[in-house]
Design a protein around this motif. Structure first.
Motif, short mmCIF file in Angstrom:
data_model
loop_
_atom_site.label_atom_id
_atom_site.label_comp_id
_atom_site.label_asym_id
_atom_site.label_seq_id
_atom_site.Cartn_x
_atom_site.Cartn_y
_atom_site.Cartn_z
N MET A 197 0.84 -1.18 0.00
CA MET A 197 0.00 0.00 0.00
C MET A 197 0.88 1.23 0.00
O MET A 197 1.79 1.35 0.79
CB MET A 197 -0.88 -0.01 1.25
CG MET A 197 -1.82 1.13 1.35
SD MET A 197 -3.04 0.84 2.63
CE MET A 197 -2.00 0.25 3.94
N ALA A 198 0.62 2.13 -0.86
CA ALA A 198 1.47 3.30 -0.97
C ALA A 198 1.28 4.21 0.21
O ALA A 198 0.28 4.18 0.89
CB ALA A 198 1.16 4.06 -2.26
N TYR B 297 5.05 -4.90 -0.94
CA TYR B 297 4.95 -5.31 0.45
C TYR B 297 5.98 -6.36 0.83
O TYR B 297 6.42 -6.42 1.97
CB TYR B 297 3.54 -5.86 0.73
CG TYR B 297 2.55 -4.78 1.06
CD1 TYR B 297 2.53 -4.21 2.32
CD2 TYR B 297 1.67 -4.30 0.10
CE1 TYR B 297 1.64 -3.21 2.63
CE2 TYR B 297 0.78 -3.30 0.40
CZ TYR B 297 0.76 -2.75 1.67
OH TYR B 297 -0.11 -1.75 1.96
N ILE B 298 6.36 -7.21 -0.12
CA ILE B 298 7.34 -8.25 0.20
C ILE B 298 8.69 -7.61 0.52
O ILE B 298 9.34 -7.94 1.53
CB ILE B 298 7.47 -9.23 -0.98
CG1 ILE B 298 6.14 -9.97 -1.19
CG2 ILE B 298 8.60 -10.22 -0.73
CD1 ILE B 298 6.13 -10.89 -2.39
N ARG C 249 10.52 -7.44 4.31
CA ARG C 249 11.88 -7.89 4.58
C ARG C 249 12.69 -6.81 5.29
O ARG C 249 13.48 -7.10 6.20
CB ARG C 249 12.57 -8.27 3.27
CG ARG C 249 12.04 -9.56 2.65
CD ARG C 249 12.65 -9.77 1.29
NE ARG C 249 12.13 -10.99 0.66
CZ ARG C 249 12.33 -11.30 -0.62
NH1 ARG C 249 13.04 -10.48 -1.39
NH2 ARG C 249 11.83 -12.41 -1.11
N LYS C 250 12.49 -5.58 4.86
CA LYS C 250 13.26 -4.48 5.43
C LYS C 250 12.83 -4.17 6.86
O LYS C 250 13.65 -4.06 7.76
CB LYS C 250 13.11 -3.24 4.55
CG LYS C 250 13.99 -2.08 4.96
CD LYS C 250 13.80 -0.89 4.02
CE LYS C 250 14.24 -1.23 2.60
NZ LYS C 250 14.18 -0.07 1.70
N CYS C 251 11.52 -4.03 7.08
CA CYS C 251 11.06 -3.59 8.40
C CYS C 251 11.21 -4.69 9.45
O CYS C 251 11.41 -4.40 10.63
CB CYS C 251 9.62 -3.08 8.33
SG CYS C 251 8.38 -4.32 7.98
N LEU C 252 11.11 -5.96 9.03
CA LEU C 252 11.22 -7.05 9.99
C LEU C 252 12.66 -7.31 10.42
O LEU C 252 12.91 -8.10 11.32
CB LEU C 252 10.60 -8.32 9.43
CG LEU C 252 9.08 -8.28 9.23
CD1 LEU C 252 8.57 -9.56 8.61
CD2 LEU C 252 8.36 -8.01 10.56
N SER D 159 9.16 7.36 2.84
CA SER D 159 8.52 7.00 1.58
C SER D 159 7.93 5.59 1.62
O SER D 159 7.13 5.22 0.78
CB SER D 159 9.52 7.10 0.43
OG SER D 159 10.51 6.11 0.54
N GLU D 160 8.31 4.79 2.63
CA GLU D 160 7.80 3.43 2.77
C GLU D 160 6.84 3.30 3.94
O GLU D 160 6.48 2.19 4.34
CB GLU D 160 8.96 2.45 2.96
CG GLU D 160 9.94 2.41 1.80
CD GLU D 160 11.12 1.50 2.08
OE1 GLU D 160 11.35 1.18 3.27
OE2 GLU D 160 11.81 1.12 1.14
N LEU D 161 6.42 4.42 4.47
CA LEU D 161 5.65 4.41 5.71
C LEU D 161 4.32 3.66 5.58
O LEU D 161 3.89 2.96 6.49
CB LEU D 161 5.41 5.85 6.16
CG LEU D 161 5.01 6.08 7.60
CD1 LEU D 161 5.90 5.32 8.55
CD2 LEU D 161 5.06 7.56 7.90
N GLY D 162 3.67 3.81 4.42
CA GLY D 162 2.40 3.11 4.22
C GLY D 162 2.57 1.61 4.31
O GLY D 162 1.75 0.91 4.89
N GLY D 163 3.65 1.11 3.72
CA GLY D 163 3.92 -0.33 3.78
C GLY D 163 4.18 -0.80 5.19
O GLY D 163 3.70 -1.86 5.60
#
Length: 447
Positions: free
Chosen positions: A1-2, A248-249, A253-256, A380-384
């Motif tokens: 999700m953007a 989202y994939i 990976r990045k946030c986890l 810029s990735e906050l929605g995800g």
């Protein structure tokens, strides 16, 4: 999700900026702007008002009123099903109806948000509205002791409808506002708070009055359908979908891999196991303890009114305490009040526990969006990040109420589910404390 699909973020901007000193300007760049956009020209295009803007905000308010406002009123159904309509079912089975609705409403956002990013706003709003209306009218046809009729209509049907409506309804108002976005988003999210005040009063008087279940639910469905029709006529999109929706994939990976975020997700999951216990069981608990039934019908109103106050005041408090600290304090307070429900005996104790829990739960709910905004490494990735956070923490709300129902048993042993829910919430609060500790240390290292 953007990122543009998460309007909770602007509410968090002043607070998140305190924790992201080096990223404060990035956080002020609103989420409706894509990487390749001409930023100055886009920011100047926000109308900050006008008929289309305010009618869209009002429509979004009505969507929140008819989705989460209605879902938050499940405690009325919990009481009615237990005492009258599903007397042959266990508390586990009955509470599973509400937990399924809440789970699908939260977890479904990751799907509806992705479709919203691809330009399917009107498809989602119209389909979700029709499904919510259809599900409630079909619920009115459910017969006594027909559990699967009720869980299919109220649990599954209404849950999917909430999931379809929630993210698009909340996101669309951000198309029209930048400077006033915090104010407008506060107004929109208050729709769920006002709904959680109106629906319990209406449902208690209809279901337990002369109309009975079938006609009472039809009246409620009629009001909800009318308001959703008005909402569909009011809301209008303005900005084009982003050219590259969030992957989202890759984001997962990045946030986890970010340890503070892992603690935040773990804390949210465990905390939500106990979070909905008072919302679902307070009214039934009050009635089973012999407290005046007329007063008991207003226990959810007390809780939800206090929650509304908590949401409104949380922004002012967070300006002094910081988002991470306030999230941790609210979680600890919620867990402590739930443990206090083991001592619920009198009318005064019901009022005090309902008011305190409502307030602290409102503060916690208001802090969830800002919390993720604070932890996100890249705005810029906050929605995800937020989509993943709310998707995973929804599993806690799916598990918690049914487990509490099992512990309650048919003999209504109230201290067991209260103890379980309180310990679960405090365990989640401990996870938040670890999150804050690790985050603070990483900030010192990076600085």
């Amino acid at each position: 999700m953007a990122v543009e699909t998460k309007p909770q973020i602007p509410v968090a901007e002043p607070w998140a900026a305190q924790e992201h000193k080096g990223e404060s300007e990035e956080m002020r760049v609103e989420c409706s702007v894509t990487k390749d956009s001409d930023l100055p020209s886009l920011l100047q295009e926000f109308p900050e008002g006008g008929l289309a803007a305010w009618s869209t905000a009002f429509g979004a308010f009505l969507i929140m009123f008819c989705t989460w406002g209605y879902t938050a009123s499940f405690g009325v159904y919990e009481d009615f099903y237990t005492r009258h309509y599903l007397t042959n079912e266990t508390s586990f089975a009955i509470s599973s109806i509400g937990s399924l609705t809440g789970f699908l409403g939260s977890a479904g956002g990751i799907i509806s948000g992705s479709l919203y990013d691809r330009g399917y706003f009107y498809h989602l709003i119209i389909t979700g509205s029709l499904l919510q209306s259809f599900s409630l009218f079909m619920l009115s046809l459910a017969k006594p002791h027909q559990y699967f009729q009720i869980i299919l209509t109220q649990g599954l049907g209404s849950g999917i409808a909430v999931g379809l409506l929630y993210v698009p309804g909340l996101a669309v108002a951000s198309h029209y506002f930048r400077q006033k976005r915090t104010l407008v988003m506060t107004f929109v999210t208050l729709g769920s708070s006002f709904g959680s005040l109106v629906h319990p009063i209406m449902l208690n008087n209809l279901l337990n009055g002369h109309l009975g279940f079938a006609n009472g639910v039809r009246a409620s469905a009629g009001l909800t359908s009318m308001l959703l029709l008005v909402a569909c006529l009011c809301v209008r999109t303005r900005l084009d979908p982003p050219t590259t929706p969030v992957n989202y994939i890759a984001t997962a990976r990045k946030c986890l891999r970010y340890v503070p975020f892992l603690f935040a997700i773990s804390g949210a999951f465990v905390f939500k196991i106990g979070f909905y216990y008072p919302t679902y069981f307070l009214q039934l608990d009050s009635i089973k303890h012999g407290i005046n039934i007329t007063f008991s019908f207003y226990t959810l109103v007390i809780l939800n009114a206090s929650s509304c106050a908590g949401r409104i005041t949380s922004g002012y408090i967070a300006a002094f305490t910081g988002v991470l600290n306030l999230t941790m304090i609210a979680a600890i307070s919620c867990g402590s009040v739930i443990l206090g429900m083991m001592g619920l005996r009198t009318l005064a104790s019901v009022a005090i526990l309902g008011a305190f829990y409502g307030y602290f739960s409102g503060v916690y709910t208001a802090m969830e969006g800002p919390l993720v905004a604070t932890l996100a490494r890249n705005p810029s990735e906050l929605g995800g990040w937020m989509g993943i956070y709310f998707f995973l923490d929804a599993f806690g709300s799916l598990l918690g109420p049914p487990i509490s129902g099992v512990l309650l048993t048919s003999h209504f042993i109230w201290w067991k589910p209260a103890l379980f829910a309180g310990i679960a919430s405090l365990t989640g609060a401990a996870m938040y404390a670890f999150m804050r500790l690790v985050y603070t240390r990483l900030q010192k290292i990076e600085s």
